[in-house]
Design a protein around this motif. Structure first.
Motif, mmCIF file in Angstrom:
data_model
loop_
_atom_site.group_PDB
_atom_site.id
_atom_site.type_symbol
_atom_site.label_atom_id
_atom_site.label_comp_id
_atom_site.label_asym_id
_atom_site.label_seq_id
_atom_site.Cartn_x
_atom_site.Cartn_y
_atom_site.Cartn_z
ATOM 1 N N ILE A 1 -1.498 -1.970 5.924
ATOM 2 C CA ILE A 1 -1.045 -0.922 4.780
ATOM 3 C C ILE A 1 -1.265 0.654 5.375
ATOM 4 O O ILE A 1 -2.218 0.649 6.220
ATOM 5 C CB ILE A 1 -1.531 -1.179 3.368
ATOM 6 C CG1 ILE A 1 -3.188 -1.278 3.464
ATOM 7 C CG2 ILE A 1 -0.983 -2.548 2.909
ATOM 8 C CD1 ILE A 1 -3.510 -1.282 1.876
ATOM 9 N N SER B 1 -3.868 6.316 2.365
ATOM 10 C CA SER B 1 -3.329 7.516 1.559
ATOM 11 C C SER B 1 -4.386 8.785 1.706
ATOM 12 O O SER B 1 -3.911 9.918 1.008
ATOM 13 C CB SER B 1 -3.146 6.962 0.123
ATOM 14 O OG SER B 1 -4.419 6.387 -0.352
ATOM 15 N N GLN C 1 -5.012 -6.420 6.865
ATOM 16 C CA GLN C 1 -5.454 -7.488 5.956
ATOM 17 C C GLN C 1 -5.177 -8.727 6.631
ATOM 18 O O GLN C 1 -5.064 -8.886 8.003
ATOM 19 C CB GLN C 1 -4.319 -7.048 4.943
ATOM 20 C CG GLN C 1 -4.287 -5.813 4.242
ATOM 21 C CD GLN C 1 -3.146 -5.705 3.038
ATOM 22 O OE1 GLN C 1 -1.990 -6.162 3.308
ATOM 23 N NE2 GLN C 1 -3.710 -5.046 1.993
ATOM 24 N N HIS D 1 0.575 -5.478 1.686
ATOM 25 C CA HIS D 1 0.765 -5.475 0.331
ATOM 26 C C HIS D 1 -0.292 -4.918 -0.195
ATOM 27 O O HIS D 1 -1.604 -5.207 -0.057
ATOM 28 C CB HIS D 1 1.157 -6.680 -0.402
ATOM 29 C CG HIS D 1 1.999 -6.572 -1.516
ATOM 30 N ND1 HIS D 1 1.019 -6.439 -2.872
ATOM 31 C CD2 HIS D 1 3.071 -6.594 -1.876
ATOM 32 C CE1 HIS D 1 1.884 -6.389 -3.672
ATOM 33 N NE2 HIS D 1 3.072 -6.601 -3.354
ATOM 34 N N GLU D 2 -0.552 -4.068 -1.151
ATOM 35 C CA GLU D 2 -1.481 -3.432 -1.870
ATOM 36 C C GLU D 2 -2.250 -4.593 -2.612
ATOM 37 O O GLU D 2 -3.919 -4.526 -2.952
ATOM 38 C CB GLU D 2 -1.045 -2.306 -2.852
ATOM 39 C CG GLU D 2 -0.151 -3.001 -4.182
ATOM 40 C CD GLU D 2 0.326 -1.837 -4.927
ATOM 41 O OE1 GLU D 2 1.130 -2.233 -6.076
ATOM 42 O OE2 GLU D 2 -0.071 -0.837 -4.888
ATOM 43 N N HIS D 3 -1.788 -5.525 -2.931
ATOM 44 C CA HIS D 3 -2.595 -6.827 -3.687
ATOM 45 C C HIS D 3 -3.509 -7.561 -2.804
ATOM 46 O O HIS D 3 -4.089 -8.514 -2.939
ATOM 47 C CB HIS D 3 -1.695 -7.685 -4.609
ATOM 48 C CG HIS D 3 -1.009 -7.089 -5.867
ATOM 49 N ND1 HIS D 3 -0.281 -7.653 -6.659
ATOM 50 C CD2 HIS D 3 -1.449 -5.974 -6.491
ATOM 51 C CE1 HIS D 3 0.151 -6.883 -7.555
ATOM 52 N NE2 HIS D 3 -0.581 -5.736 -7.345
ATOM 53 N N PHE E 1 -5.842 -6.822 -0.850
ATOM 54 C CA PHE E 1 -7.235 -5.999 -0.761
ATOM 55 C C PHE E 1 -8.343 -7.351 -0.877
ATOM 56 O O PHE E 1 -7.916 -8.344 -1.501
ATOM 57 C CB PHE E 1 -7.599 -5.078 -2.003
ATOM 58 C CG PHE E 1 -7.558 -5.413 -3.411
ATOM 59 C CD1 PHE E 1 -8.865 -6.031 -3.795
ATOM 60 C CD2 PHE E 1 -6.568 -5.803 -4.109
ATOM 61 C CE1 PHE E 1 -8.769 -6.473 -5.091
ATOM 62 C CE2 PHE E 1 -6.715 -6.151 -5.356
ATOM 63 C CZ PHE E 1 -7.909 -6.670 -6.069
#
Length: 372
Positions: A128, A131, A155, A196-198, A200
């Motif tokens: 990812i 930011s 990830q 994906h942000e999920h 983590f």
């Protein structure tokens, strides 16, 4: 193409500060291991190997069997790399995805993207974008600002041709934090796909708090109750006495507020209602207090793995006036329930049996959450 998944879940979770290995820490009522397995089961690998902490293989077999019929649980090593090597000994597929149980919320779509890229690459990682602005520092001073457009956070699952990863593990002369890094050290190029942000990783207490905030199992319920005044006795409302008013009629003490809250709590957790749990066919509840019903409902809620998060109740009646005692009722009910309770009141504006003070009704809503 046959694909195995090696689920690395042997970490002790020292940085998490938990009293149990990280993979058996719970979020929304399920362990991180179970949540990982749930997503992997949607992916449907040809083979599954779960790497467990020493002494927990039987427990991990029990948890894995909830999602898979055919699988293997092996004991991990003292490092991630040794745990991966232990899992790889059992792989018989052509390709393998190595995944962390600590990334328990990674969706199936990421597994699919990594598998797809293995058609043209021997080593694939999901990533990812960053930011935040990134600085390279030396002691307490910034050396330079790094172009974040060229950087990615890596990830799992990471995908590999099995022969390539086995070759890398056999040639390892250092301990790497991920398998892609190991292969890079021997010259194997790494392809990237979108993560994906999920995805983590749950590593620290704040990560666990984030996971529980995002994925908490929160449910709502509603309850309604109404009783007319009897000829005698003292009114009980909100588990408090109102000496200037008569008791509400009913099998118990007729506390419409408490009863509405009980129904709302039970409904939120799909545990039936006040009638099915404490009905008129139960002589032990003859004349019972609203507080007893509340405490019994809370016990049922706890047994089902839930806890109350919030309750709101609206009293519908001309009498008594709730305003002068609102704070007292809220504080008393909040103490019993163990969660914030707000109490409001209204009238029917001259309509229905409540308009001439023949009775009291209450409507309650509740939020309950699965304990972490």
């Amino acid at each position: 193409m046959t694909v195995a998944v090696v689920l690395v879940s042997a970490g002790k979770g020292a940085r998490l500060g938990a009293s149990v290995p990280k993979a058996v820490v719970s979020v929304a009522g399920k362990t991180l291991l179970e949540l990982s397995l749930m997503h992997i089961s949607e992916f449907k690998p040809d083979q599954l190997i779960v790497v467990a902490p020493e002494g927990l293989t039987a427990e991990f077999e029990r948890l894995t069997s909830k999602f898979f019929l055919d699988f293997k649980v092996v004991t991990g090593g003292s490092t991630r790399q040794k745990s991966v090597a232990a899992g790889m000994k059992e792989v018989t597929s052509d390709f393998v995805l190595v995944h962390d149980a600590a990334r328990a919320f990674t969706p199936k779509e990421v597994f699919d993207r990594v598998k797809g890229a293995l058609e043209w690459a021997d080593c694939v990682v999901p990533t990812i974008k960053l930011s935040d602005t990134v600085k390279q520092v030396n002691d307490h001073w910034v050396d330079k600002t790094v172009d974040r457009n060229q950087l990615r956070l890596v990830q799992t699952p990471q995908g590999f041709r099995v022969s390539t990863l086995r070759d890398g593990l056999s040639r390892a002369i250092a301990d790497f934090t991920d398998e892609a890094g190991l292969l890079e050290s021997i010259g194997v190029p790494t392809a990237v796909v979108d993560g994906h942000e999920h995805g983590f990783k749950v590593t620290t207490p704040s990560d666990l708090e984030r996971a529980r905030a995002i994925f908490a199992d929160v449910r709502s319920g509603i309850g309604v109750d109404a009783h007319q005044f009897s000829e005698s006795g003292t009114l009980m409302l909100g588990c408090l006495e109102w000496p200037e008013y008569r008791l509400l009629s009913g099998h118990s003490d007729g506390d419409a507020v408490a009863h509405a809250i009980v129904d709302a709590l039970l409904a939120a957790a799909s545990l039936g209602d006040i009638g099915s749990n404490f009905g008129t066919d139960r002589p032990e509840y003859q004349g019972a207090s609203g507080e007893l019903f509340l405490r019994e409902a809370l016990r049922l809620l706890s047994d089902a793995g839930f806890e109350p998060a919030n309750v709101s109740v609206q009293v519908v009646a001309d009498e008594p006036k709730i305003g002068p005692r609102r704070l007292e009722i809220e504080q008393h009910l909040s103490l019993i329930i163990g969660a914030p309770v707000s109490v409001l009141a209204t009238t029917t504006d001259g309509l229905g049996f409540l308009a001439d003070s023949r009775g009291i009704a209450a409507v309650a809503t509740s939020l309950v959450r699965m304990r972490g």
